[in-house]
Design a protein around this motif. Structure first.
Motif, short mmCIF file in Angstrom:
data_model
loop_
_atom_site.label_atom_id
_atom_site.label_comp_id
_atom_site.label_asym_id
_atom_site.label_seq_id
_atom_site.Cartn_x
_atom_site.Cartn_y
_atom_site.Cartn_z
N LEU A 86 -0.31 19.76 -46.97
CA LEU A 86 0.59 19.99 -48.09
C LEU A 86 2.01 19.94 -47.56
CD1 LEU A 86 -0.86 23.02 -50.13
CD2 LEU A 86 -0.62 20.66 -50.95
N ARG A 87 2.94 19.57 -48.43
CA ARG A 87 4.34 19.73 -48.11
C ARG A 87 4.98 20.59 -49.19
NH1 ARG A 87 9.35 15.44 -47.46
NH2 ARG A 87 9.14 15.38 -49.74
N LEU A 88 5.45 21.74 -48.77
CA LEU A 88 6.15 22.64 -49.68
C LEU A 88 7.64 22.32 -49.65
CD1 LEU A 88 4.42 26.03 -48.78
CD2 LEU A 88 3.65 24.21 -50.32
N SER A 89 8.27 22.45 -50.81
CA SER A 89 9.70 22.22 -50.91
C SER A 89 10.39 23.49 -51.39
CB SER A 89 9.99 21.09 -51.90
OG SER A 89 9.41 19.88 -51.47
N CYS A 90 11.61 23.67 -50.94
CA CYS A 90 12.44 24.79 -51.37
C CYS A 90 13.79 24.21 -51.75
CB CYS A 90 12.58 25.80 -50.24
SG CYS A 90 13.77 27.12 -50.56
N ALA A 91 14.01 24.09 -53.05
CA ALA A 91 15.26 23.52 -53.55
C ALA A 91 16.28 24.63 -53.76
CB ALA A 91 15.02 22.79 -54.86
N ALA A 92 17.46 24.42 -53.23
CA ALA A 92 18.52 25.42 -53.32
C ALA A 92 19.59 25.00 -54.31
CB ALA A 92 19.14 25.65 -51.95
N SER A 93 20.20 25.98 -54.94
CA SER A 93 21.35 25.73 -55.81
C SER A 93 22.34 26.87 -55.64
CB SER A 93 20.91 25.62 -57.27
OG SER A 93 20.29 26.81 -57.70
N GLY A 94 23.57 26.61 -55.98
CA GLY A 94 24.60 27.63 -55.84
C GLY A 94 25.35 27.55 -54.52
N ARG A 95 24.65 27.35 -53.46
CA ARG A 95 25.23 27.16 -52.13
C ARG A 95 24.36 26.15 -51.39
NH1 ARG A 95 28.18 31.48 -49.91
NH2 ARG A 95 28.46 30.08 -48.12
N THR A 96 24.89 25.60 -50.33
CA THR A 96 24.14 24.62 -49.57
C THR A 96 23.24 25.30 -48.55
OG1 THR A 96 25.90 24.43 -47.93
CG2 THR A 96 25.97 22.92 -49.82
N VAL A 97 22.08 24.70 -48.30
CA VAL A 97 21.14 25.28 -47.34
C VAL A 97 21.73 25.27 -45.93
CG1 VAL A 97 19.07 24.78 -48.66
CG2 VAL A 97 19.95 23.05 -47.06
N SER A 98 22.69 24.40 -45.69
CA SER A 98 23.31 24.37 -44.36
C SER A 98 24.18 25.59 -44.11
CB SER A 98 24.14 23.09 -44.20
OG SER A 98 25.15 23.02 -45.19
N SER A 99 24.42 26.38 -45.14
CA SER A 99 25.23 27.59 -45.00
C SER A 99 24.41 28.79 -44.53
CB SER A 99 25.89 27.95 -46.33
OG SER A 99 26.73 26.91 -46.79
N TYR A 100 23.09 28.61 -44.47
CA TYR A 100 22.20 29.74 -44.19
C TYR A 100 21.17 29.39 -43.12
CZ TYR A 100 23.87 31.44 -48.72
OH TYR A 100 24.64 31.85 -49.77
N GLY A 101 20.70 30.42 -42.47
CA GLY A 101 19.44 30.28 -41.76
C GLY A 101 18.35 30.32 -42.83
N MET A 102 17.34 29.47 -42.71
CA MET A 102 16.31 29.36 -43.73
C MET A 102 14.94 29.67 -43.12
SD MET A 102 18.00 28.53 -46.42
CE MET A 102 16.63 28.16 -47.51
N GLY A 103 14.10 30.31 -43.90
CA GLY A 103 12.78 30.66 -43.40
C GLY A 103 11.71 30.49 -44.46
N TRP A 104 10.50 30.34 -43.97
CA TRP A 104 9.31 30.35 -44.82
C TRP A 104 8.45 31.55 -44.41
CZ3 TRP A 104 8.15 27.49 -49.04
CH2 TRP A 104 8.86 26.30 -49.26
#
Length: 126
Positions: A18-36
């Motif tokens: 499977l490939r899960l996606s996490c779509a961001a809005s409001g700010r860019t994902v490059s502004s944060y550390g991201m986790g699953w």
């Protein structure tokens, strides 16, 4: 503030992908550390994978190393989790999260994440 929406979960047979996606809005994902993260029924939420804000280094829980791959597409403002060789014990609700802190030592710690999506269900049949 960033809003996160997960998708891509479903019912799959053991051994599938499977490939899960996490779509961001409001700010860019490059502004944060991201986790699953994931949470199975009756269990605590556990870390799965994370990607640093700076440089894009990736980190994985020992239980998923070699099977899970986290990635980030800044142009699409989306973070992905590729899951291969699925096992029944991977069954859980999978959550995407974002954090502002950059402390590497805590990158897999759920309590350090500030923003969370609502989750997507992954069910693996044997």
């Amino acid at each position: 503030q960033v809003q996160l929406v997960e998708s891509g979960g479903g019912l799959v047979q053991a051994g599938g992908s499977l490939r899960l996606s996490c779509a961001a809005s409001g700010r860019t994902v490059s502004s944060y550390g991201m986790g699953w993260f994931r949470q199975a029924p009756g269990k605590e939420r556990e870390s799965v994978a994370a990607i640093r804000r700076s440089g894009g280094s990736t980190y994985y829980a020992d239980s998923v190393k070699g099977r899970f791959t986290i990635s980030r597409d800044n142009a699409k403002n989306t973070v992905y989790l590729q899951i291969d060789s699925l096992k029944p014990e991977d069954t859980a609700v999978y959550y995407c999260a974002a954090r502002s802190v950059q402390t590497l030592a805590t990158i897999l710690r759920p309590s350090t994440y500030d923003y969370w999506g609502q989750g997507t269900q992954v069910t693996v049949s044997s």
